[in-house]
Design an enzyme around this catalytic site. Structure first.
Site, PDB file in Angstrom:
ATOM      1  N   ALA A   1      -7.696  -6.074  -5.103  1.00 25.43           N
ATOM      2  CA  ALA A   1      -7.915  -4.913  -5.982  1.00 25.43           C
ATOM      3  C   ALA A   1      -8.251  -5.457  -7.363  1.00 25.43           C
ATOM      4  O   ALA A   1      -7.392  -5.585  -8.220  1.00 25.43           O
ATOM      5  CB  ALA A   1      -6.671  -4.030  -6.011  1.00 25.43           C
ATOM      6  N   ALA A   2      -9.521  -5.780  -7.582  1.00 22.11           N
ATOM      7  CA  ALA A   2      -9.898  -6.693  -8.661  1.00 22.11           C
ATOM      8  C   ALA A   2     -10.136  -6.049 -10.023  1.00 22.11           C
ATOM      9  O   ALA A   2      -9.981  -6.716 -11.050  1.00 22.11           O
ATOM     10  CB  ALA A   2     -11.150  -7.483  -8.251  1.00 22.11           C
ATOM     11  N   ALA A   3     -10.572  -4.790 -10.079  1.00 22.67           N
ATOM     12  CA  ALA A   3     -10.910  -4.183 -11.375  1.00 22.67           C
ATOM     13  C   ALA A   3      -9.663  -4.085 -12.258  1.00 22.67           C
ATOM     14  O   ALA A   3      -8.564  -3.873 -11.752  1.00 22.67           O
ATOM     15  CB  ALA A   3     -11.518  -2.807 -11.169  1.00 22.67           C
ATOM     16  N   PRO A   4      -9.844  -4.271 -13.579  1.00 25.21           N
ATOM     17  CA  PRO A   4     -11.106  -4.445 -14.313  1.00 25.21           C
ATOM     18  C   PRO A   4     -11.620  -5.884 -14.381  1.00 25.21           C
ATOM     19  O   PRO A   4     -12.644  -6.132 -14.991  1.00 25.21           O
ATOM     20  CB  PRO A   4     -10.747  -3.948 -15.711  1.00 25.21           C
ATOM     21  N   GLY A   5     -10.888  -6.845 -13.778  1.00 23.14           N
ATOM     22  CA  GLY A   5     -11.390  -8.209 -13.742  1.00 23.14           C
ATOM     23  C   GLY A   5     -10.537  -9.240 -14.441  1.00 23.14           C
ATOM     24  O   GLY A   5     -10.881 -10.418 -14.441  1.00 23.14           O
TER      25      GLY A   5
ATOM     26  N   GLU B   1     -13.214  -4.186  -5.029  1.00 19.73           N
ATOM     27  CA  GLU B   1     -12.756  -2.983  -5.718  1.00 19.73           C
ATOM     28  C   GLU B   1     -13.193  -1.758  -4.925  1.00 19.73           C
ATOM     29  O   GLU B   1     -14.377  -1.620  -4.609  1.00 19.73           O
ATOM     30  CB  GLU B   1     -13.300  -2.922  -7.143  1.00 19.73           C
TER      31      GLU B   1
ATOM     32  N   ASP C   1     -12.330  -0.387   1.153  1.00 22.55           N
ATOM     33  CA  ASP C   1     -10.907  -0.132   1.248  1.00 22.55           C
ATOM     34  C   ASP C   1     -10.218  -1.447   1.613  1.00 22.55           C
ATOM     35  O   ASP C   1     -10.573  -2.082   2.610  1.00 22.55           O
ATOM     36  CB  ASP C   1     -10.658   0.932   2.326  1.00 22.55           C
TER      37      ASP C   1
ATOM     38  N   ASP D   1      -2.829  -7.530  -6.267  1.00 23.47           N
ATOM     39  CA  ASP D   1      -2.201  -6.799  -7.358  1.00 23.47           C
ATOM     40  C   ASP D   1      -2.358  -5.330  -7.001  1.00 23.47           C
ATOM     41  O   ASP D   1      -3.361  -4.699  -7.326  1.00 23.47           O
ATOM     42  CB  ASP D   1      -2.865  -7.145  -8.689  1.00 23.47           C
TER      43      ASP D   1
ATOM     44  N   CYS E   1       2.543  -3.595 -11.370  1.00 29.18           N
ATOM     45  CA  CYS E   1       3.007  -3.359 -12.739  1.00 29.18           C
ATOM     46  C   CYS E   1       3.981  -2.198 -12.759  1.00 29.18           C
ATOM     47  O   CYS E   1       3.997  -1.394 -13.687  1.00 29.18           O
ATOM     48  CB  CYS E   1       1.839  -3.130 -13.697  1.00 29.18           C
TER      49      CYS E   1
END
Length: 479
Positions: free
Chosen positions: A125-129, A149, A176, A193, A246
């Site tokens: 789940a890479a965004a925002p990078g 993403e 997905d 993440d 988070c």
């Protein structure tokens, strides 16, 4: 206690889970405190030592983040802080640093900790990078990192940050994350993440808890359980996966990891993170996870678990990626490679360009990550590597990314701008000269630099450098 920030239903829910050595009062007090501004130096563009010198020159005060040797808490002079957004500084636009909360630097650090192989990696789940670019820097742009993403709107920002930071070893996917379950034992290392309820982000976003409900926690946990299972399937035996969030509650954190171990008791091993950095023991759980509460390090809340795969698990069937069709890129021909290298040699005195990693599609030439070939035919990609040039009537039309990613290979036709000129260039303006400052340059494309980092191409004319910055990258408010 600020009831607006922490709704009573959340206080009642989280209170039993606060560790004995911490208090609800201190938790509430830190949630109400402004979050310290932190950045990560992008070592793909500049060394930490050189960035510290640059920061000193700008009267920026840096305080080291203990778990990340490229991370710093930042204080700028009040006048600058009040007039120039940190993201609008030329140094940020040029990719010299990433604005990143200190706690979010922990997952890539934990993934790379004592890890010998970071050859083929996945960021689920890479965004925002922030973590993709941090991982790419740790890999020194070698190997390949698949940045996935699911959200279309967030994918655009992900690519922009990858581009800005000079990442050349990325391959972007838009799917997905649960579909990675079909890529059995493909990745050496995986960073998950996970999407979460965001309970740890309230210091950055006062509205983070506005719509929080206990029901939503359990709903999100179902998705997290699916994602961690899928990622574990995609992990090679002997590989390491980081699961992080988070948020603060154990339902989305410890329980997700323990459920995975319960499902695969012979295949899952938790690797303790107590030696990740000095002071890590303050946030350790009994299972060896890091559970960072805001008051421990004066940061956002975060959870990090390091999971090793000890043995194979039963694979899934009906792989949807078996009918992807023919990959539309082919390695460049020897003749085209020689022509491209000769053009770079003539214009920029570039002696050794890595054409062995170059591919062609129609009239486009691309650089692909060194290990990317291992993934061809396994998964559908939305964007891979770096576009270098297009075939033109009389040679090649260079792409902006050739300059920003490969300028260190160029030994001529580069021109250093001062801060005022750099700001003008990033605003899309031409750079004018009244004397013979351009005399040393040949005609044609020039790479313009700021702090020895490439901003892009310009074309040399008798009295100016004509701006060739792509329109979509023009920043009107840069300073």
């Amino acid at each position: 206690m600020n009831q607006n920030l922490l709704p009573q239903n959340f206080i009642d829910f989280i209170s039993p889970h606060i560790p004995a050595h911490l208090s609800l009062q201190s938790f509430a007090e830190y949630c109400a405190k402004p979050l310290r501004k932190s950045i990560r130096v992008n070592t793909l563009k500049i060394s930490v030592d050189n960035f510290i010198q640059l920061a000193n020159h700008k009267n920026w005060h840096l305080s080291p983040v203990p778990w990340c040797d490229t991370g710093f808490w930042l204080q700028r002079p009040d006048e600058e802080e009040n007039t120039i957004g940190l993201g609008n500084t030329a140094e940020h636009v040029a990719g010299l640093f990433y604005i990143q909360e200190a706690s979010s630097m922990l997952p890539p650090e934990a993934l790379a900790f004592n890890q010998t192989s970071l050859s083929v990696c996945l960021d689920v789940a890479a965004a925002p990078g922030s973590k993709t670019t941090q991982l790419a820097a740790k890999m020194n742009n070698q190997g390949v990192v698949v940045a996935n993403e699911f959200s279309s709107s967030r994918s655009k920002g992900l690519f922009a940050n990858i581009q800005r930071c000079g990442v050349t070893n990325s391959a972007l996917t838009h799917m997905d994350g649960r579909q990675f379950t079909y890529l059995e034992e493909t990745f050496d290392a995986i960073l998950l993440d996970a999407p979460c309820s965001g309970e740890g982000t309230i210091r950055k976003d006062p509205d983070a808890m506005k719509n929080w409900t206990e029901d939503s926690v359990y709903q999100i946990a179902e998705t997290q359980a699916d994602l961690i299972d899928a990622a574990f399937h995609a992990l090679k035996v002997g590989g390491v996966m980081i699961y992080s969030t988070c948020t603060l509650n154990p339902i989305e954190n410890q329980q997700i990891c323990l459920a995975l171990k319960q499902k695969y008791p012979q295949q899952v091993s938790f690797e303790p993170l107590n030696n990740l950095f000095e002071g890590a023991e303050q946030s350790m759980t009994a299972d060896g996870f890091l559970h960072v509460w805001p008051q421990i390090y004066d940061s956002e809340g975060f959870f990090i678990a390091r999971i090793k795969k000890l043995a194979s698990i039963e694979p899934h069937h009906d792989n949807p990626f078996t009918k992807l069709g023919k990959f539309p890129y082919t390695p460049v021909t020897k003749k085209l490679a020689e022509q491209f290298c000769q053009t770079l040699q003539n214009q920029f005195a570039c002696q050794h360009f890595p054409v062995e990693h170059c591919y062609q599609r129609n009239n486009e030439i691309w650089y692909f990550p060194p290990e990317f070939a291992k993934l061809i035919g396994k998964i559908k990609f939305t964007r891979v590597g770096v576009k270098l040039a297009e075939l033109a009537k009389h040679g090649f039309k260079f792409d902006h990314n050739l300059a920003t990613n490969f300028a260190p290979l160029f030994k001529q036709q580069t021109f250093e701008l001062n801060s005022e000129q750099a700001a003008s260039y990033l605003k899309g303006q031409d750079i004018w000269f009244e004397n013979d400052e351009l005399a040393k340059l040949n005609k044609g494309e020039v790479v313009v630099l700021f702090n020895q980092q490439a901003l892009g191409f310009a074309k040399k004319l008798p009295d100016k450098l004509k701006n060739q910055l792509p329109r979509e990258l023009v920043r009107d408010n840069v300073s």
